[in-house]
Enzyme design. Structure first.
Site, short mmCIF file in Angstrom:
data_model
loop_
_atom_site.label_atom_id
_atom_site.label_comp_id
_atom_site.label_asym_id
_atom_site.label_seq_id
_atom_site.Cartn_x
_atom_site.Cartn_y
_atom_site.Cartn_z
N TRP A 106 0.82 -1.22 0.00
CA TRP A 106 0.00 0.00 0.00
C TRP A 106 0.84 1.25 0.00
O TRP A 106 0.54 2.20 -0.73
CB TRP A 106 -1.02 -0.03 1.14
CG TRP A 106 -2.03 -1.11 0.88
CD1 TRP A 106 -2.20 -2.26 1.61
CD2 TRP A 106 -2.96 -1.20 -0.22
NE1 TRP A 106 -3.19 -3.04 1.03
CE2 TRP A 106 -3.66 -2.42 -0.08
CE3 TRP A 106 -3.26 -0.38 -1.29
CZ2 TRP A 106 -4.65 -2.82 -0.98
CZ3 TRP A 106 -4.24 -0.76 -2.20
CH2 TRP A 106 -4.93 -1.97 -2.03
N ASP A 177 -1.55 6.52 6.40
CA ASP A 177 -2.63 5.68 5.88
C ASP A 177 -2.92 4.63 6.95
O ASP A 177 -2.15 3.70 7.14
CB ASP A 177 -2.18 5.03 4.56
CG ASP A 177 -3.21 4.05 4.01
OD1 ASP A 177 -4.25 3.81 4.66
OD2 ASP A 177 -2.96 3.50 2.91
N LYS A 201 -12.87 -1.62 6.54
CA LYS A 201 -12.22 -2.60 7.39
C LYS A 201 -12.70 -2.45 8.83
O LYS A 201 -13.41 -3.30 9.35
CB LYS A 201 -10.70 -2.49 7.30
CG LYS A 201 -10.19 -2.84 5.91
CD LYS A 201 -9.15 -1.87 5.45
CE LYS A 201 -8.81 -1.97 3.98
NZ LYS A 201 -8.87 -3.23 3.33
N1 PMP Z 1 -4.43 1.51 2.00
C1 PMP Z 1 -4.53 0.39 2.72
C2 PMP Z 1 -3.67 0.21 3.93
C3 PMP Z 1 -5.45 -0.60 2.34
O1 PMP Z 1 -5.56 -1.73 3.05
C4 PMP Z 1 -6.26 -0.39 1.20
C5 PMP Z 1 -7.30 -1.39 0.76
N2 PMP Z 1 -7.09 -2.69 1.09
C6 PMP Z 1 -6.09 0.78 0.47
C7 PMP Z 1 -5.17 1.72 0.90
C8 PMP Z 1 -6.89 1.04 -0.76
O2 PMP Z 1 -8.18 1.35 -0.40
P1 PMP Z 1 -9.35 1.50 -1.47
O3 PMP Z 1 -9.51 0.17 -2.13
O4 PMP Z 1 -10.50 1.87 -0.60
O5 PMP Z 1 -8.97 2.57 -2.41
#
Ligand code: PMP
Length: 363
Positions: A106, A177, A201
């Site tokens: 991520w 994040d 989540k």
């Molecule tokens: N950052 C983290 C730490 C994540 O776990 C996720 C999704 N699993 C995201 C960003 C991306 O999120 P989204 O799919 O809502 O754009």
């Protein structure tokens, strides 16, 4: 009675049973209004009361200081990967430099997207350790006048979680994040400039993105920043510059209320520590299973693991499903298994998984 179901999905993920039941009972008629929350104007008194309560409860749960705004946006974590630089790169002469610590999938996606708007400096990376640890702060090469430092404090795919708040140069805010561990542990919001999290989540349904931003950071957007994503504009309109994801905000509000009834974030953290301890102990009991993350950086929320004999993967997943243990398959990019044990996963669910791990290993 039927076998209880325990859902280990990384997200969209398990929600508290009581929250779903309450939403079901209010689905057709919210509090005698004659309307479903989905049918309400976001500007009407009914929805405004839902919104205000949700913001107030979240502020209380995370002890958000008064000089921080709580924004409800759309576009998810990946949307924020662009929205953050668009709002903050203007803190410096162009092109600005943004520091990143690369600890997994991520933060990797975040730095790639930010490079479209600024110079990116990878201050530290655990790539050569296959993202199994957070690089120690002493090894980071931070930029003194970076527009900000971006970290992902819980890497959902790699199962790596920070256990410290970084030290940063005086005027470099930390952007975190926290998508996959917000509200799972006590945090000091004042140490961060911006915290963002997709809701799906630990907060509620997909479609809602939470942003907590210090007020002085509302003033530095690039001229090309879209108005609907300009934090200052969003803040001035109480997250209603455009129509917010009203139903997702309502469910998030029910989750916040549930968290308060559980004793708040500190109480959840104690439970999460115990759940993680149980699960890692079963994985570490012998070499039948393997979690490769450095012990001090193991995530309490997302627990990836591998079977020593990967030829047994399908059999493992089928047996789990037969016992009501759902969505344990690992992310496609890393394979293996992953158990996500967010706030709404009861300890009974972790115990049921541990029992199955022991049984499958023939212990
Ligand atoms: N950052 C983290 C730490 C994540 O776990 C996720 C999704 N699993 C995201 C960003 C991306 O999120 P989204 O799919 O809502 O754009």
């Amino acid at each position: 009675t039927a076998t209880p179901i325990f859902n280990f999905s990384a997200g969209p993920a398990v929600l508290p049973r009581e929250v779903l039941q309450q939403a079901a009972s209010e689905m057709l008629d919210w509090h005698g209004s004659g309307m479903s929350v989905m049918e309400m104007s976001h500007r009407g008194p009914e929805f405004i009361s839902i919104y205000k309560q949700a913001v107030a409860d979240l502020r209380e749960l995370l002890n958000v200081p008064p000089n921080y705004k709580i924004l409800f946006q759309q576009g998810g974590g990946l949307g924020q990967n662009a929205i953050v630089p668009l709002n903050l790169a203007g803190r410096r002469a162009q092109p600005a430099t943004i520091d990143f610590v690369h600890t997994g999938s991520w933060s990797g996606k975040s730095l790639k997207e930010a490079a479209r708007y600024a110079n990116v400096n990878v201050a530290a990376s655990s790539k050569d350790q296959a993202f199994t640890a957070v690089p120690p702060q002493a090894s980071w090469k931070l930029t003194q006048d970076a527009a900000y430092l971006h970290i992902c404090t819980n890497e959902t795919i790699d199962g790596v979680e920070y256990n410290f708040v970084p030290e940063v140069p005086a005027d470099v805010p930390i952007v975190a994040d926290m998508s996959s561990h917000i509200l799972s542990r006590v945090i000091d919001v004042s140490k961060y400039g911006v915290i963002f999290a997709g809701a799906q989540k630990n907060i509620g349904p997909a479609g809602l993105t939470l942003v907590i931003v210090r007020e002085d950071l509302l003033e530095h957007a690039l001229p090309i920043c879209p108005s609907a994503f300009h934090w200052k504009t969003v803040a001035e309109h109480e997250s209603m510059y455009n129509t917010p994801p009203t139903y997702a905000i309502y469910i998030a509000g029910l989750v916040f209320d549930w968290l308060k009834r559980q004793g708040g974030v500190a109480a959840m953290e104690q439970r999460n520590i115990e759940k993680a301890r149980l699960l890692y102990a079963a994985l570490d009991a012998d070499d039948f299973y393997q979690n490769r993350v450095a012990k001090e950086n193991r995530s309490r929320m997302n627990v990836p693991f591998y079977l020593r004999d990967e030829a047994l993967n399908e059999q493992f997943l089928a047996g789990a499903k037969a016992r009501g243990l759902l969505q344990l398959k690992g992310h496609k990019s890393v394979g293996g298994m992953r158990a996500s044990i967010y706030n709404a996963m009861p300890i009974e669910g972790v115990q049921a998984l541990v029992d199955y791990l022991n049984e499958f290993a023939g212990r």
